[in-house]
Design an enzyme around this catalytic site. Sequence first.
Site, PDB file in Angstrom:
ATOM      1  N   GLY A   1     -12.212  22.252 -23.137  1.00 15.25           N
ATOM      2  CA  GLY A   1     -12.840  22.742 -24.524  1.00 15.25           C
ATOM      3  C   GLY A   1     -12.256  24.219 -24.894  1.00 15.25           C
TER       4      GLY A   1
ATOM      5  CG  ASP B   1     -14.949  19.115 -27.357  1.00 15.77           C
ATOM      6  OD1 ASP B   1     -15.638  18.192 -26.866  1.00 15.77           O
ATOM      7  OD2 ASP B   1     -13.687  19.309 -27.004  1.00 15.77           O
TER       8      ASP B   1
ATOM      9  CB  SER C   1      -9.036  23.708 -29.256  1.00 17.01           C
ATOM     10  OG  SER C   1      -9.868  22.502 -29.012  1.00 17.01           O
TER      11      SER C   1
HETATM   12  C1  MEV Z   1     -12.285  16.191 -26.228  1.00 19.57           C
HETATM   13  O1  MEV Z   1     -12.838  17.029 -25.616  1.00 19.57           O
HETATM   14  C2  MEV Z   1     -13.306  14.937 -26.675  1.00 19.57           C
HETATM   15  C3  MEV Z   1     -12.711  14.019 -27.290  1.00 19.57           C
HETATM   16  O2  MEV Z   1     -13.754  12.883 -27.686  1.00 19.57           O
HETATM   17  C4  MEV Z   1     -12.503  14.212 -28.795  1.00 19.57           C
HETATM   18  C5  MEV Z   1     -13.716  14.659 -29.849  1.00 19.57           C
HETATM   19  O3  MEV Z   1     -14.839  14.341 -29.410  1.00 19.57           O
HETATM   20  O4  MEV Z   1     -13.394  15.413 -30.828  1.00 19.57           O
HETATM   21  C6  MEV Z   1     -11.445  13.201 -26.923  1.00 19.57           C
END
Ligand code: MEV
Length: 311
Positions: A89, A133, A91
């Site tokens: 996470g 996230d 970002s």
């Molecule tokens: C990324 O940490 C999680 C995903 O499900 C993308 C999102 O939920 O925005 C791949």
Amino acid sequence: MITMMSVETPAKVILFGEHAVVYGEPAIAMAIDLTMRMTAVRAKKYTVDGYTMTDKHHIFIKRSIEKFWNRGPLQIYTETNVPSSSGMGSSAVVTICTIGIINAFQGTFEKEKIAREGFEIEYDVMGMASPCDTSVCTHGNGIMISKRKEKNHLWSIEKNDKTWHIHHVDVPDLPFVVGYTGIKGSTKKMISKVARYVKKSRFAMDEIREIGEIVLMAKDSLHENDLEKLGKLMIRNNQILVNLGVSHPLLDKLVSAVSRSCYGAKISGAGGGGCMIALCKNVEKVVERIEKAGGIPFSVNVHREGIRRVF
Ligand code: MEV
């Protein structure tokens, strides 16, 4: 006038439901004790860690400032032990720190508002995303995202035709170890890869729906502290993520390397590199096996607090 602000935000792991949550399916995520501290000082020119702020290097910070701040340049400093593009996470952490600082400078510090604004930025930058996230990094502890409002509801976030209802979950202290591949995964690329698959195949959409069912079972198992069951569900969730094409040879290697020392293990986050997570029977063995297989282990605990102002 306040001239300096500092906040701290935890990273996250997704226990169940990544990718499917982008399509409105449920997910469970947990904040972990790796953090970023961000400090901002009013200045004459925008900089991040001494460098001029650019789209290329600081896209999440820059977009947050462009959208939510118009009170003059800031010098921004970051200190973190969250590896970037690791599936933990990074970002969301940098986005939530920036939004937190902006809110604090403006005299507010409400988690719901911070999570909402953070999601807007992630969505803008990624082109497609869920609020998973950004919400868990803001709230801390654990969150469950559901299709309906339930007990312990925190906030709901809508985008286009989807609504995500975010709930608080008190995650028990469980023996989780994260295995980082050291390979940077691009969340944006992985989300697009799954989207292309979903567009051309019914099978992919069925797999997404099955992840949703796994998450609901996992919610009960988490509540009952049933580690055997949780482990089995992690293994099934991982198989589906592999089928959706978001694994990587090193992720597969780490998941199978730890299998005998844990209840279950799975890719966590967007995949394509990034990290996996194991629910351990024997933490030391799992750490040792991850290292031996070429990964970087992190023994992680729940971060209960979420974003906080430091001063
Ligand atoms: C990324 O940490 C999680 C995903 O499900 C993308 C999102 O939920 O925005 C791949």
